[in-house]
Scaffold this motif. Structure first.
Motif, PDB file in Angstrom:
ATOM      1  N   ALA A   1       0.807  -1.397   0.014  1.00 21.43           N
ATOM      2  CA  ALA A   1       0.009   0.032  -0.010  1.00 21.43           C
ATOM      3  C   ALA A   1       0.806   1.410  -0.020  1.00 21.43           C
ATOM      4  O   ALA A   1       0.326   2.505  -0.735  1.00 21.43           O
ATOM      5  N   LYS A   2       2.238   1.311   0.404  1.00 24.12           N
ATOM      6  CA  LYS A   2       3.072   2.376   0.325  1.00 24.12           C
ATOM      7  C   LYS A   2       3.633   2.858  -0.872  1.00 24.12           C
ATOM      8  O   LYS A   2       3.735   3.947  -1.158  1.00 24.12           O
ATOM      9  N   GLU A   3       3.226   1.776  -1.673  1.00 25.76           N
ATOM     10  CA  GLU A   3       3.563   2.074  -3.286  1.00 25.76           C
ATOM     11  C   GLU A   3       2.609   2.651  -4.070  1.00 25.76           C
ATOM     12  O   GLU A   3       2.574   3.035  -5.362  1.00 25.76           O
ATOM     13  N   TRP A   4       1.220   2.773  -3.394  1.00 26.48           N
ATOM     14  CA  TRP A   4       0.029   3.235  -4.127  1.00 26.48           C
ATOM     15  C   TRP A   4       0.113   4.765  -4.691  1.00 26.48           C
ATOM     16  O   TRP A   4       0.395   5.519  -4.036  1.00 26.48           O
ATOM     17  N   LYS A   5      -0.160   4.677  -5.926  1.00 26.56           N
ATOM     18  CA  LYS A   5      -0.561   5.865  -6.689  1.00 26.56           C
ATOM     19  C   LYS A   5      -1.690   6.378  -6.987  1.00 26.56           C
ATOM     20  O   LYS A   5      -2.140   7.711  -7.326  1.00 26.56           O
ATOM     21  N   ILE A   6      -2.597   5.482  -7.111  1.00 29.60           N
ATOM     22  CA  ILE A   6      -4.050   5.485  -7.636  1.00 29.60           C
ATOM     23  C   ILE A   6      -4.860   5.163  -6.387  1.00 29.60           C
ATOM     24  O   ILE A   6      -5.972   5.857  -6.215  1.00 29.60           O
ATOM     25  N   ALA A   7      -5.016   4.046  -5.973  1.00 32.88           N
ATOM     26  CA  ALA A   7      -5.697   3.545  -5.153  1.00 32.88           C
ATOM     27  C   ALA A   7      -5.627   4.208  -3.635  1.00 32.88           C
ATOM     28  O   ALA A   7      -4.918   4.678  -3.120  1.00 32.88           O
ATOM     29  N   GLY A   8      -6.929   4.506  -3.292  1.00 37.22           N
ATOM     30  CA  GLY A   8      -6.745   5.380  -1.924  1.00 37.22           C
ATOM     31  C   GLY A   8      -6.813   6.707  -1.996  1.00 37.22           C
ATOM     32  O   GLY A   8      -6.361   7.428  -0.996  1.00 37.22           O
ATOM     33  N   LYS A   9      -6.397   7.339  -3.154  1.00 39.90           N
ATOM     34  CA  LYS A   9      -5.894   8.784  -3.431  1.00 39.90           C
ATOM     35  C   LYS A   9      -7.032   9.429  -3.953  1.00 39.90           C
ATOM     36  O   LYS A   9      -8.089   9.003  -4.398  1.00 39.90           O
ATOM     37  N   PRO A  10      -6.971  10.779  -3.540  1.00 40.17           N
ATOM     38  CA  PRO A  10      -8.179  11.614  -3.920  1.00 40.17           C
ATOM     39  C   PRO A  10      -8.210  12.064  -5.368  1.00 40.17           C
ATOM     40  O   PRO A  10      -7.956  13.203  -5.777  1.00 40.17           O
ATOM     41  N   LEU A  11      -8.559  11.077  -6.181  1.00 37.62           N
ATOM     42  CA  LEU A  11      -8.499  11.346  -7.587  1.00 37.62           C
ATOM     43  C   LEU A  11      -9.978  11.620  -7.980  1.00 37.62           C
ATOM     44  O   LEU A  11     -10.893  11.420  -7.211  1.00 37.62           O
ATOM     45  N   LYS A  12     -10.265  12.134  -9.290  1.00 40.93           N
ATOM     46  CA  LYS A  12     -11.587  12.202  -9.694  1.00 40.93           C
ATOM     47  C   LYS A  12     -12.548  11.069  -9.702  1.00 40.93           C
ATOM     48  O   LYS A  12     -11.990   9.919 -10.154  1.00 40.93           O
ATOM     49  N   ARG A  13     -13.860  10.991  -9.051  1.00 44.11           N
ATOM     50  CA  ARG A  13     -14.653   9.942  -9.098  1.00 44.11           C
ATOM     51  C   ARG A  13     -14.960   9.533 -10.638  1.00 44.11           C
ATOM     52  O   ARG A  13     -15.253  10.727 -11.467  1.00 44.11           O
ATOM     53  N   LEU A  14     -15.419   8.490 -10.842  1.00 46.86           N
ATOM     54  CA  LEU A  14     -15.898   8.254 -12.408  1.00 46.86           C
ATOM     55  C   LEU A  14     -17.256   8.609 -12.421  1.00 46.86           C
ATOM     56  O   LEU A  14     -17.841   8.530 -13.650  1.00 46.86           O
ATOM     57  N   ASP A  15     -18.115   8.734 -11.484  1.00 48.50           N
ATOM     58  CA  ASP A  15     -19.529   9.227 -11.806  1.00 48.50           C
ATOM     59  C   ASP A  15     -19.861  10.653 -11.410  1.00 48.50           C
ATOM     60  O   ASP A  15     -21.118  10.923 -11.456  1.00 48.50           O
ATOM     61  N   THR A  16     -18.899  11.179 -11.265  1.00 53.04           N
ATOM     62  CA  THR A  16     -19.340  12.781 -10.641  1.00 53.04           C
ATOM     63  C   THR A  16     -19.722  13.543 -11.693  1.00 53.04           C
ATOM     64  O   THR A  16     -20.840  14.336 -11.742  1.00 53.04           O
ATOM     65  N   VAL A  17     -19.084  13.595 -12.863  1.00 53.87           N
ATOM     66  CA  VAL A  17     -19.527  14.563 -14.005  1.00 53.87           C
ATOM     67  C   VAL A  17     -20.895  14.032 -14.532  1.00 53.87           C
ATOM     68  O   VAL A  17     -21.497  15.179 -14.788  1.00 53.87           O
ATOM     69  N   ASP A  18     -21.144  12.995 -14.787  1.00 57.18           N
ATOM     70  CA  ASP A  18     -22.566  12.550 -15.509  1.00 57.18           C
ATOM     71  C   ASP A  18     -23.570  12.875 -14.188  1.00 57.18           C
ATOM     72  O   ASP A  18     -24.757  13.308 -14.836  1.00 57.18           O
TER      73      ASP A  18
END
Length: 446
Positions: free
Chosen positions: A182-199
């Motif tokens: 988990a220390k190597e994660w760059k995507i999982a658990g990060k505050p990235l854009k949600r896939l459903d927000t725009v729609d």
């Protein structure tokens, strides 16, 4: 309808997928014609990554969270990630390759995170191996970042370009797949854009209540207002001439529905329909009678004891000072914003259901039972949920919709509960009373 070209790469078993695509019209099947290696990822020639999500999205973020876990192990570009729901019919046919389709109790990610991550990791290994084979180099000499595979010699390629070759490889044994720390994660658990927000914010998102099919009719229902009651009789002739009314049907033993050309006409007619109810044994239940019934349980001599330490009864009886309190928790409606609904197209050979559900496999079983068709001839296209909170783990509204549609073979029928029906016939949170007793010593301690 979405067709994936032979140059695309669908990670999964060899089969003709017929999943609902979130990027297309509701319920439109996505047909995969390329050999599959693993069920979780579809990679298009243009490097778009479509991640399949088995759990339900109802605003809690499980859709994005699971996609992040797969994308993390896949080492793809998050900006190129899309998603789609597989169907429970496919899951059953493929020996439940996607695992559990139920979503509730915050278990969607907790229970599936390891195997969905392995799905992404397996895909990454195969894509890298395909590139290594093309270059005739060891896979260990290759690295991947954001869907770009690089060899130490400087050669580069993308996932989309090696997808067809990767599809021909034998997938790694799950036991041999090493997951990232988990220390190597760059995507999982990060505050990235949600896939459903725009729609959702633009109004493009399709919920179950938004489903539209050619020739579709709308049904509104009235169930017996008393839980456990049944229909005694009704006079369909009183409403059959009202605007838009197509059919009046009894639904199971407990309800009556009107099918019409639109929701307003359906609900207006069903409200005007004369119905005589048999209220059964629950007609005289009230908050007071329920509270009295529960109170009896608080003083019952025969009670289940989960853990015993010492003699609590004797201690309480002999105590000079005792503190006691009764806590009550009433029935509560889940009250999701989107009322119960389901759209069904029934024929003698197929029963298809479009619905917002927290348990798609249970909805599939309900469709099979109500239609009288085997599971193999039924399927459920899962839609986004306008709130769930556990209520949509039940399948009563699916059963009703199938029973109604069965009266009109070949015609898609959408059942929509009115808000009044939704409030009155919710599967309520259990009512509870709890008595807590304790003795206090001279020092004021328990």
């Amino acid at each position: 309808m979405l067709f994936r070209s032979a140059g695309g790469f669908s990670l999964g078993f060899n089969f003709q997928a017929q999943a609902q695509s979130a990027m297309n019209a509701p319920g439109a099947p996505a047909h995969t014609t390329t050999p599959e290696v693993n069920a979780w990822v579809v990679i298009e020639p243009d490097d778009k990554v479509v991640i399949r999500i088995a759990r339900s999205e109802m605003g809690q973020g499980t859709l994005t969270g699971l996609a992040q876990l797969v994308a993390e192990e896949l080492e793809c570009d998050w900006n190129k990630v899309a998603w789609e729901y597989p169907t429970p019919g496919q899951n059953v046919a493929r020996k439940r390759v996607w695992g559990n389709f139920a979503t509730g109790g915050s278990r969607g990610i907790r229970e599936s995170n390891e195997y969905v991550r392995k799905g992404g990791a397996a895909a990454r290994q195969m894509l890298v191996q395909a590139a290594a084979n093309e270059w005739n180099v060891p896979a260990a000499e290759c690295k991947v970042s954001k869907g770009v595979i690089t060899h130490k010699s400087g050669k580069k390629t993308t996932y989309g370009k090696v997808a067809a070759a990767a599809a021909k490889l034998t997938p790694p044994d799950p036991k041999d797949i090493k997951l990232k720390d988990a220390k190597e994660w760059k995507i999982a658990g990060k505050p990235l854009k949600r896939l459903d927000t725009v729609d959702k914010t633009t109004g493009k998102q399709i919920y179950g209540i938004d489903v539209r099919l050619p020739g579709m009719l709308i049904a509104a229902i009235r169930d017996c207002p008393v839980n456990g009651g049944t229909v005694k009789s009704f006079d369909a002739s009183k409403v059959q001439g009202m605007p838009g009314v197509k059919k009046v049907v009894q639904v199971g033993k407990t309800g009556v529905a009107v099918v019409a050309d639109n929701f307003y006409n359906a609900k207006t007619a069903v409200a005007a329909l004369p119905v005589t109810w048999d209220d059964g044994v629950g007609w005289n239940a009230s908050s007071a009678t329920i509270a009295e019934f529960l109170k009896e349980g608080l003083t019952a001599e025969q009670a289940y004891i989960g853990n015993r330490a010492g003699d609590a009864k004797a201690t309480l009886a002999a105590a000079a000072k005792k503190v006691e309190a009764v806590y009550a928790w009433p029935y509560q409606n889940h009250a999701p914003m989107e009322p119960m609904n389901a759209t069904v197209r029934y024929t003698a050979d197929k029963c298809e259901v479009w619905c917002p559900t927290q348990n798609a496999e249970a909805a599939l079983a309900a469709a099979s039972e109500a239609s009288g068709l085997p599971i193999a001839k039924c399927d459920v296209y899962k839609m986004h949920l306008g709130g769930g909170f556990g209520r949509r783990g039940r399948t009563d509204y699916v059963t009703q919709a199938v029973q109604i549609a069965k009266e009109m073979p070949g015609t898609p029928v959408k059942l929509i509960w009115t808000r009044e029906e939704d409030m009155q016939h919710c599967a309520f949170h259990p009512v509870t009373q709890c008595k807590m007793s304790a003795t206090l010593g001279d020092d004021g301690k328990i």
